[in-house]
Design an enzyme around this catalytic site. Structure first.
Site, PDB file in Angstrom:
ATOM      1  N   CYS A 130      37.448  12.052  29.586  1.00 22.74           N
ATOM      2  CA  CYS A 130      36.980  12.333  30.949  1.00 22.74           C
ATOM      3  C   CYS A 130      35.714  11.519  31.216  1.00 22.74           C
ATOM      4  O   CYS A 130      34.589  12.006  31.071  1.00 22.74           O
ATOM      5  CB  CYS A 130      36.712  13.828  31.132  1.00 22.74           C
ATOM      6  N   THR A 378      40.535  36.495  45.625  1.00 22.62           N
ATOM      7  CA  THR A 378      41.729  36.505  46.470  1.00 22.62           C
ATOM      8  C   THR A 378      41.319  36.619  47.934  1.00 22.62           C
ATOM      9  O   THR A 378      40.274  37.190  48.260  1.00 22.62           O
ATOM     10  CB  THR A 378      42.674  37.664  46.109  1.00 22.62           C
ATOM     11  N   TYR A 379      42.157  36.038  48.798  1.00 27.35           N
ATOM     12  CA  TYR A 379      41.995  36.173  50.237  1.00 27.35           C
ATOM     13  C   TYR A 379      43.219  36.860  50.829  1.00 27.35           C
ATOM     14  O   TYR A 379      43.416  36.862  52.035  1.00 27.35           O
ATOM     15  CB  TYR A 379      41.778  34.803  50.879  1.00 27.35           C
ATOM     16  N   ASN A 380      44.070  37.389  49.916  1.00 22.29           N
ATOM     17  CA  ASN A 380      45.293  38.098  50.312  1.00 22.29           C
ATOM     18  C   ASN A 380      46.206  37.242  51.186  1.00 22.29           C
ATOM     19  O   ASN A 380      46.777  37.715  52.168  1.00 22.29           O
ATOM     20  CB  ASN A 380      44.943  39.411  51.029  1.00 22.29           C
ATOM     21  N   THR A 381      46.312  35.969  50.806  1.00 22.28           N
ATOM     22  CA  THR A 381      47.228  35.066  51.512  1.00 22.28           C
ATOM     23  C   THR A 381      48.052  34.283  50.505  1.00 22.28           C
ATOM     24  O   THR A 381      47.637  34.081  49.360  1.00 22.28           O
ATOM     25  CB  THR A 381      46.465  34.059  52.398  1.00 22.28           C
ATOM     26  N   THR A 390      48.131  39.340  45.645  1.00 22.28           N
ATOM     27  CA  THR A 390      48.478  38.270  44.699  1.00 22.28           C
ATOM     28  C   THR A 390      48.099  38.610  43.257  1.00 22.28           C
ATOM     29  O   THR A 390      48.145  37.734  42.396  1.00 22.28           O
ATOM     30  CB  THR A 390      47.771  36.959  45.106  1.00 22.28           C
ATOM     31  N   GLU A 455      44.224  26.710  47.971  1.00 20.54           N
ATOM     32  CA  GLU A 455      44.949  27.591  47.057  1.00 20.54           C
ATOM     33  C   GLU A 455      45.228  26.895  45.732  1.00 20.54           C
ATOM     34  O   GLU A 455      45.172  27.515  44.663  1.00 20.54           O
ATOM     35  CB  GLU A 455      46.252  28.051  47.718  1.00 20.54           C
TER      36      GLU A 455
END
Length: 484
Positions: A130, A378-381, A390, A455
């Site tokens: 790297c 999480t954003y619940n999407t 999720t 995401e």
């Protein structure tokens, strides 16, 4: 899982924004070319990531006030804002925890001197070729007074750091092979010996930069314009772009591909719903769950990492580590040393956390917060769907990574993994976690096509932190065995 954005507000005239800096740089370049006749280097890449459109990354600093505040603080503290932070800015809550932990490891009081810390970062990042992270810490190493001769190669560094090479190698590629003997060798090396506190600090740094190398490759992070490999004096031509970048481009897929991707998301959500219903109705026995773990562990060996196919520009960093042919091999591969896997339910909370905190105060707490932040974020999407739980998917990703490392959660049904993670996603996970230098743009684009870039960055945060915790667990087990 997609990041949430705050409402746009009027910015103060003195407020720092990434976009503003870009405009200043562009204006200076035009003035220099026009009035002074000076050749100004131009960016070799197109934004902070080869995988994510620049406009999406810069948009975060415009509309998310929390991200903007974190960027300001990071710039004020370091005099720079690196591309890793810009990409992590999709998730400000996590970024804040990450920067706080990294700052403590590199800058605050601790067992190791500052130049040792940066050199260990170089050793760890070099293990995965790297060059981005290596170059970053070469500069930092010199700024804190490090000896330039050490940068000629590991054999030019002190014996104490050279002795760390074996630990670096095993932790990066096969941490389950780490034993009490490896720890004893470092702690009882006469005049070149490490103290237990120093070793804990070194282990945390090694695991931090091994996993950060995974994130760097997994998100296609590019060097900043002022860094090696980040600029050129020549106009870019088509021949300077990687063929695969041109082939993949930033264009949208056709309507058929989009419909298929949308269908895949709906199928995944339906499977999550069915698994939850089955879990509520019947719980597998401990024997059955152990069998499913062994089956999943065996199947993970059949998932091959990708072959290198992209032309990523990098300098040779192999002088910073030993035995370059040593790489990842699957846990418990036949014909090799039989390693013991870890069976855990709360191993980190009960043992690892307290051991780190005792020998390197506050670091255990910082690491625990960072692990929890990545795991619970999480954003619940999911793609275009909202109000989605999720948890099951995040746990499957985390536990699959630990499964590849021989770590079993005795309360988890590993039969869920094959239901939730398809083969292309597994290839991406295994490559990024085990051989990150082989991660390609095609692989990044091929999994979860309908999902937002934010995401996918969240997925990479999960992979990075799960890998770091797995390495740490094996290192702490070996240290515990030495101490008892």
């Amino acid at each position: 899982m997609r990041h949430a954005t705050a409402a746009t507000e009027t910015m103060d005239n003195n407020s720092f924004t990434v976009t503003y800096l870009y405009k200043i740089c562009a204006h200076c370049e035009r003035l220099s070319k026009k009035d002074l006749g000076v050749r100004i280097p131009g960016p070799l890449g197109n934004g902070p990531s080869r995988f994510i459109p620049e406009k999406e990354i810069l948009q975060v600093s415009k509309v998310d006030l929390r991200a903007q505040s974190i960027f300001e603080d990071a710039f004020a503290a370091l005099g720079r804002l690196d591309n890793i932070s810009l990409v992590m800015g999709f998730h400000p809550q996590y970024l804040e925890s990450f920067l706080r932990t990294q700052h403590y490891l590199l800058q605050m009081d601790g067992p190791l001197s500052l130049h040792y810390r940066h050199y260990i970062g170089i050793m760890a990042a070099a293990r995965h070729q790297c060059s981005y992270l290596v170059n970053l810490h070469v500069n930092d190493f010199l700024q804190v007074g490090g000896d330039p001769k050490w940068l000629n190669g590991l054999d030019g560094a002190p014996q104490k750091l050279q002795a760390l090479g074996e630990l670096n190698k095993i932790l990066a590629h096969r941490p389950w092979l780490l034993t009490k003997a490896h720890i004893e060798h470092l702690l009882k090396a006469e005049e070149h010996s490490w103290s237990l506190a120093e070793l804990i600090h070194a282990v945390v740094l090694l695991t931090h930069y091994h996993s950060l190398a995974s994130f760097t490759f997994g998100c296609g992070i590019t060097p900043e314009i002022h860094s090696d490999g980040g600029h050129t004096l020549r106009p870019l031509s088509l021949s300077q772009y990687c063929v695969c970048d041109i082939a993949n481009g930033n264009g949208h897929g056709n309507n058929l591909e989009e419909r298929r991707s949308s269908h895949q998301v709906e199928v995944l959500m339906e499977r999550m719903k069915q698994l939850q219903e089955c879990r509520d109705e019947e719980e597998a026995s401990q024997e059955e769950m152990a069998t499913r773990f062994e089956r999943e562990k065996t199947e993970s060996m059949l998932v091959a990492t990708a072959e290198e196919e992209e032309c990523v520009q990098s300098r040779d960093v192999s002088r910073h580590f030993e035995d370059p042919s040593y790489g990842y091999k699957d846990f418990s591969r036949r014909g090799e040393h039989k390693a013991k896997h870890i069976v855990i339910s709360t191993f980190w909370e009960d043992h690892g956390y307290s051991l780190v905190n005792r020998l390197y105060p506050d670091v255990g707490q910082l690491l625990d917060e960072k692990f929890q932040m990545a795991y619970n974020l999480t954003y619940n999407t999911m793609a275009m769907h909202k109000d989605v739980d999720t948890t099951m998917l995040r746990r499957a990703i985390w536990n699959y990574i630990h499964c590849m490392f021989g770590i079993r959660y005795d309360d988890y049904d590993y039969g869920e993994i094959n239901q939730l993670l398809d083969r292309s996603f597994k290839v991406y996970i295994k490559t990024m976690v085990c051989s990150p230098e082989k991660t390609t743009k095609r692989m990044y684009e091929s999994f979860w096509r309908q999902f937002q870039h934010s995401e996918k960055v969240h997925v990479n945060l999960l992979l990075m932190e799960a890998r770091m915790q797995a390495e740490l667990l094996y290192a702490l087990r070996a240290i515990t065995c030495y101490m008892t």
